[in-house]
Design an enzyme around this catalytic site. Structure first.
Site, PDB file in Angstrom:
ATOM      1  N   CYS A  26       5.343  -7.227   7.507  1.00  0.00           N
ATOM      2  CA  CYS A  26       6.053  -6.717   8.475  1.00  0.00           C
ATOM      3  C   CYS A  26       6.539  -7.918   9.479  1.00  0.00           C
ATOM      4  CB  CYS A  26       5.694  -5.591   9.158  1.00  0.00           C
ATOM      5  SG  CYS A  26       7.081  -4.847  10.144  1.00  0.00           S
TER       6      CYS A  26
ATOM      7  N   CYS B 210      -2.938   0.992   8.024  1.00  0.00           N
ATOM      8  CA  CYS B 210      -2.116   0.409   7.283  1.00  0.00           C
ATOM      9  C   CYS B 210      -2.030  -1.241   7.101  1.00  0.00           C
ATOM     10  CB  CYS B 210      -0.649   0.788   7.729  1.00  0.00           C
ATOM     11  SG  CYS B 210       0.815  -0.010   7.433  1.00  0.00           S
TER      12      CYS B 210
ATOM     13  N   SER C 172      10.419   6.520   9.330  1.00  0.00           N
ATOM     14  CA  SER C 172       9.759   6.340  10.710  1.00  0.00           C
ATOM     15  C   SER C 172      10.184   5.057  11.040  1.00  0.00           C
ATOM     16  CB  SER C 172       8.249   6.361  10.546  1.00  0.00           C
ATOM     17  OG  SER C 172       7.690   6.058  11.684  1.00  0.00           O
TER      18      SER C 172
ATOM     19  N   GLU D 288       0.842  -1.201  -0.070  1.00  0.00           N
ATOM     20  CA  GLU D 288      -0.050  -0.112   0.167  1.00  0.00           C
ATOM     21  C   GLU D 288       0.840   1.102   0.162  1.00  0.00           C
ATOM     22  OE1 GLU D 288      -3.714  -1.944   2.832  1.00  0.00           O
ATOM     23  OE2 GLU D 288      -2.275  -0.217   3.541  1.00  0.00           O
TER      24      GLU D 288
ATOM     25  N   CYS E  82       3.651  -5.356  15.848  1.00  0.00           N
ATOM     26  CA  CYS E  82       3.116  -4.804  16.884  1.00  0.00           C
ATOM     27  C   CYS E  82       1.635  -5.103  16.758  1.00  0.00           C
ATOM     28  CB  CYS E  82       3.343  -3.141  16.241  1.00  0.00           C
ATOM     29  SG  CYS E  82       5.088  -2.905  15.861  1.00  0.00           S
TER      30      CYS E  82
ATOM     31  N   CYS F  47       2.593   8.406   1.868  1.00  0.00           N
ATOM     32  CA  CYS F  47       3.309   7.355   2.987  1.00  0.00           C
ATOM     33  C   CYS F  47       3.772   6.317   2.437  1.00  0.00           C
ATOM     34  CB  CYS F  47       2.207   7.158   4.051  1.00  0.00           C
ATOM     35  SG  CYS F  47       2.602   5.874   5.294  1.00  0.00           S
TER      36      CYS F  47
ATOM     37  N   ASN G 206      -7.224   3.778  14.156  1.00  0.00           N
ATOM     38  CA  ASN G 206      -8.459   3.055  13.180  1.00  0.00           C
ATOM     39  C   ASN G 206      -8.438   1.588  13.479  1.00  0.00           C
ATOM     40  OD1 ASN G 206      -9.101   5.527  11.453  1.00  0.00           O
ATOM     41  ND2 ASN G 206      -6.657   5.218  10.781  1.00  0.00           N
TER      42      ASN G 206
ATOM     43  N   SER H 138       8.223   5.775  16.424  1.00  0.00           N
ATOM     44  CA  SER H 138       7.029   5.507  16.758  1.00  0.00           C
ATOM     45  C   SER H 138       7.082   4.793  18.072  1.00  0.00           C
ATOM     46  CB  SER H 138       6.439   4.232  15.790  1.00  0.00           C
ATOM     47  OG  SER H 138       6.258   4.902  14.495  1.00  0.00           O
ATOM     48  N   LEU H 139       7.004   5.908  19.188  1.00  0.00           N
ATOM     49  CA  LEU H 139       7.227   5.388  20.381  1.00  0.00           C
ATOM     50  C   LEU H 139       5.920   4.544  21.121  1.00  0.00           C
ATOM     51  CD1 LEU H 139       9.388   5.689  22.481  1.00  0.00           C
ATOM     52  CD2 LEU H 139       8.142   7.704  23.473  1.00  0.00           C
ATOM     53  N   HIS H 140       4.850   5.483  21.073  1.00  0.00           N
ATOM     54  CA  HIS H 140       3.412   5.014  21.563  1.00  0.00           C
ATOM     55  C   HIS H 140       3.507   4.445  23.020  1.00  0.00           C
ATOM     56  CE1 HIS H 140       2.702   4.777  17.321  1.00  0.00           C
ATOM     57  NE2 HIS H 140       3.502   3.601  17.059  1.00  0.00           N
TER      58      HIS H 140
ATOM     59  N   CYS I 272      -1.552  -3.313  14.858  1.00  0.00           N
ATOM     60  CA  CYS I 272      -1.161  -3.184  13.509  1.00  0.00           C
ATOM     61  C   CYS I 272      -1.757  -4.081  12.740  1.00  0.00           C
ATOM     62  CB  CYS I 272       0.440  -2.870  13.312  1.00  0.00           C
ATOM     63  SG  CYS I 272       0.647  -2.591  11.662  1.00  0.00           S
TER      64      CYS I 272
HETATM   65  S1  SF4 Z   1       3.358  -0.709  13.096  1.00  0.00           S
HETATM   66 FE1  SF4 Z   1       4.836  -0.634  11.494  1.00  0.00          FE
HETATM   67  S2  SF4 Z   1       6.692  -1.720  12.365  1.00  0.00           S
HETATM   68 FE2  SF4 Z   1       4.770  -2.397  13.769  1.00  0.00          FE
HETATM   69  S3  SF4 Z   1       3.994  -4.402  12.902  1.00  0.00           S
HETATM   70 FE3  SF4 Z   1       3.101  -2.510  11.852  1.00  0.00          FE
HETATM   71  S4  SF4 Z   1       4.129  -2.191  10.034  1.00  0.00           S
HETATM   72 FE4  SF4 Z   1       5.391  -3.268  11.238  1.00  0.00          FE
END
Ligand code: SF4
Length: 351
Positions: free
Chosen positions: A112, A341, A194, A90, A116, A105, A294, A217-219, A119
């Site tokens: 990945c 994403c 990022s 994407e 995470c 983006c 989201n 990307s700390l979160h 995600c």
């Molecule tokens: S947030 Fe980014 S690094 Fe984490 S699983 Fe999703 S795509 Fe991968």
């Protein structure tokens, strides 16, 4: 077949010389290719007879076609791009409130490996790294979309599918082409990489001295919450990541950096966590971008995350701002399409 997006200027110069053409045509060709958002205006190019035919017989202008497109009411456009091996990634164009600007983006990997928990991309696991050319083609598609929307000032962030630091060699090469004079012409300042906090990658990006921006990307401001949300949090602690960010910033003329923080209800959005984040950023030239979550259904661990309530988000922002932390709350983009994403890719089968 290779694509023009796979080539550096030097590689194309070598190819032309091998074919008996002047290497000096290479710069003109690539300039036209990048300026044309992946197309070449052959009619306007003064190139010797036979060169076009030779190029077309050996290279495709683009080999990452758009397989699906979603356009949200706010103008956010999400592209699903089909790779030569049938996989898909994407890329997203987000129009800025300033009418000539747009942020793009792009993805650095198919799927990945980072896992995470909140995600959508993580749910499909890791498939492969993208080549530099495949990333360049995302950039060119987004440039084409931006132009069609009358927007000529483009920025790019590597914040799509994948962790860029785990495919850094190809990411660096893609940046060189997107930023290079006579190629993409963006300039390093228009590009942001990022990361969830891969410390060796942060140091390697600094060492590459490309003048790009870094976003972390700390979160979560503490190791325990972070480890639950992001596997990277088990490998690199918050202090270790911030120390790497400090080194990056020092090597990058102390340019301000951004901390990405996705607000999740009851997970990382308490006033105490806001204060902890503010303490972490004290005396650092870093601003916070709060992201709207989201929802994507059940997570990898089976948990169902929700976006923070407007009240909790407001309190979080107030805690940060009262401690002089520059804080932006990114308005939710593309909420009427598959905004998270990896969501569009999950839903659309590529044939
Ligand atoms: S947030 Fe980014 S690094 Fe984490 S699983 Fe999703 S795509 Fe991968």
């Amino acid at each position: 077949m290779n694509a023009l997006s796979d080539l550096t200027l030097e590689e194309l110069q070598r190819r032309l010389a091998e074919w008996g053409f002047k290497p000096s045509h290479a710069a003109r060709l690539l300039r036209s290719f990048y300026a044309g958002a992946g197309q070449i205006a052959w009619a306007e190019l003064k190139v010797p007879g036979g060169l076009r035919e030779r190029l077309e017989s050996e290279y495709e202008a683009g080999r990452v076609p758009v397989a699906a497109r979603q356009i949200a009411a706010d103008g956010t456009t999400k592209l699903l791009l089909k790779l030569a091996d049938g996989k898909a990634v994407e890329a997203v164009m987000m129009p800025d409130h300033r009418e000539d600007r747009v942020a793009g983006c792009i993805s650095s990997q198919v799927g990945c490996a980072m896992g995470c928990d909140f995600c959508a991309t993580a749910q499909s696991g890791f498939e492969r790294n993208l080549t530099a050319g495949e990333m360049v083609e995302q950039f060119l598609h987004l440039r084409g979309e931006a132009r069609a929307d009358g927007r000529r000032r483009q920025t790019v962030v590597f914040m799509g599918m994948g962790e860029p630091m785990l495919n850094l060699e190809n990411v660096l090469e893609a940046i060189r082409r997107m930023a290079g004079n006579g190629l993409g012409g963006l300039g390093g300042r228009q590009i942001t990489v990022s990361t969830v906090g891969i410390v060796p990658g942060i140091d390697a990006l600094a060492a590459a001295r490309l003048g790009v921006n870094l976003a972390i990307s700390l979160h979560a401001p503490d190791d325990a919450t972070r480890a639950r949300l992001l596997p990277a949090g088990r490998r690199f602690g918050v202090e270790e990541i911030m120390a790497a960010a400090d080194r990056f910033q020092a090597a990058n003329n102390d340019r301000p950096m951004s901390i990405q923080y996705c607000l999740l209800q009851g997970v990382n959005d308490s006033p105490a966590q806001a204060r902890q984040l503010a303490a972490l950023l004290e005396n650092r030239r870093m601003h916070v971008n709060l992201l709207h979550f989201n929802p994507t259904g059940a997570s990898l661990s089976g948990r169902r995350y929700e976006a923070s309530s407007p009240e909790a988000a407001k309190t979080f922002i107030a805690e940060l701002r009262s401690r002089r932390v520059v804080t932006h709350f990114r308005r939710p983009r593309g909420r009427d399409i598959d905004a998270a994403c990896g969501q569009l890719r999950q839903r659309v089968q590529i044939s």
